[in-house]
Enzyme design. Sequence first.
Site, short mmCIF file in Angstrom:
data_model
loop_
_atom_site.label_atom_id
_atom_site.label_comp_id
_atom_site.label_asym_id
_atom_site.label_seq_id
_atom_site.Cartn_x
_atom_site.Cartn_y
_atom_site.Cartn_z
N LYS A 71 1.04 -69.36 77.13
CA LYS A 71 1.18 -68.78 78.37
C LYS A 71 -0.06 -68.45 79.29
CE LYS A 71 3.97 -64.47 79.93
NZ LYS A 71 2.99 -63.95 80.86
N GLY A 72 0.09 -68.31 80.64
CA GLY A 72 -1.29 -68.10 81.50
C GLY A 72 -1.86 -66.82 81.09
N GLY A 97 -6.14 -66.78 76.97
CA GLY A 97 -7.12 -67.42 76.83
C GLY A 97 -7.31 -68.83 76.15
N THR A 111 -8.47 -71.70 77.61
CA THR A 111 -9.84 -72.26 77.83
C THR A 111 -10.87 -71.80 77.02
OG1 THR A 111 -9.46 -72.47 80.33
CG2 THR A 111 -11.64 -72.45 79.24
N ASP A 140 -5.12 -78.36 83.36
CA ASP A 140 -5.05 -77.49 84.32
C ASP A 140 -5.31 -77.37 85.48
OD1 ASP A 140 -4.29 -74.83 85.21
OD2 ASP A 140 -4.91 -73.65 83.38
N GLU A 192 1.60 -59.71 72.21
CA GLU A 192 2.63 -58.87 73.31
C GLU A 192 4.04 -59.50 73.08
OE1 GLU A 192 1.00 -58.20 77.23
OE2 GLU A 192 -0.56 -57.06 76.34
N CYS A 208 -6.92 -47.04 73.41
CA CYS A 208 -7.25 -48.13 72.50
C CYS A 208 -6.41 -48.04 71.49
CB CYS A 208 -8.63 -48.18 72.28
SG CYS A 208 -9.76 -48.79 73.55
#
EC number: 3.6.-.-
Length: 350
Positions: A26-27, A30, A32, A57, A243, A285
Amino acid sequence: MDFDLEPSLEELIKQDTLKWIFVGGKGGVGKTTTSSSIAVQLALQHPNDEFLLISTDPAHNLSDAFCQKFGKDARKVEGLSNLSCMEIDPEAAMSDLQQQAQQYNNDPNDPLKSIMNDMTGSIPGIDEALSFMEVLKHIKNQKVNESDDSTDKISYRTIIFDTAPTGHTLRFLQLPSTLQKLLGKFQQLSGKLGPMMSMLGGGGQGQQDMFAKLNEVQKNVEEVNEQFTNPDLTTFVCVCISEFLSLYETERMIQELMSYQMDVNSIVVNQLLFADDDENPCKRCVARWKMQKKYLDQMAELYEDYHLVKMPLLGSEIRGVENLKRFSKFLIKPYDPKVDRAIITEMKEQ
């Protein structure tokens, strides 16, 4: 038999048969950074071999990741003499394609030429197709067999792809079989169109050259299709964050990859907080880490027969060869927050 695979990419990095490694997801998860880290580790672990990292990309990030400008031609990475990078530009490739079409036939009234021009502008997924054509150029430089001792080739041990977000990537990987069918139909048409064009006063050497070129492309596509479905030669590394939406997208991608008969057995999970091992964690966090652990547990259960690699969230972007060298080590040796947090804090944004 119940067993857990090593939570690292060490096996992938050491595998000596791989020619193609795709990195996708998914965009914003990470991809790259992960593809660059894999390429860096391959170059470090195999200093006598050449490697190529290609971005397919449209939103190219390799230049930013390595702090070095890359373009449509392979260029050596400064600081890693056996790693090259290139960024494929579909718009430039489209312009080149149209120029090549002009070379085959200068007759503006040729109906076949008009058909070809219309098709190049209207084929769904033309961006991915043009990126794929760039890949075909590089397969000619690939030694699949060690017995290939030709001296006029740049022999890349492995080509790594930093792919576009999931939808584009799946269309890109579907192209070998799609183009194979399309080119087969073109070959059938060539036998019928040739005589018909001659009767209408068209045809000639230009069309013969065009169909000869299509023949060559079809052979290359068939070769790529065979390699992409061979687990000894090709694998796919999924990248995600912990997520729900990213996990859902990863599962969808894995199911589609399996339908293409492409090997996939590694998942890299980025941006993990590891708040349990932080001496002074903030409440936000801790809450986010609790959510991340919930989805990590689901992934561990769902993908127990995969290499599940857990990568930490950094305070700054990972840019430059030296930072990539440090960060990429965690692909080989799993990140231990109690031991490795100091390494993370030492990374400086460039």
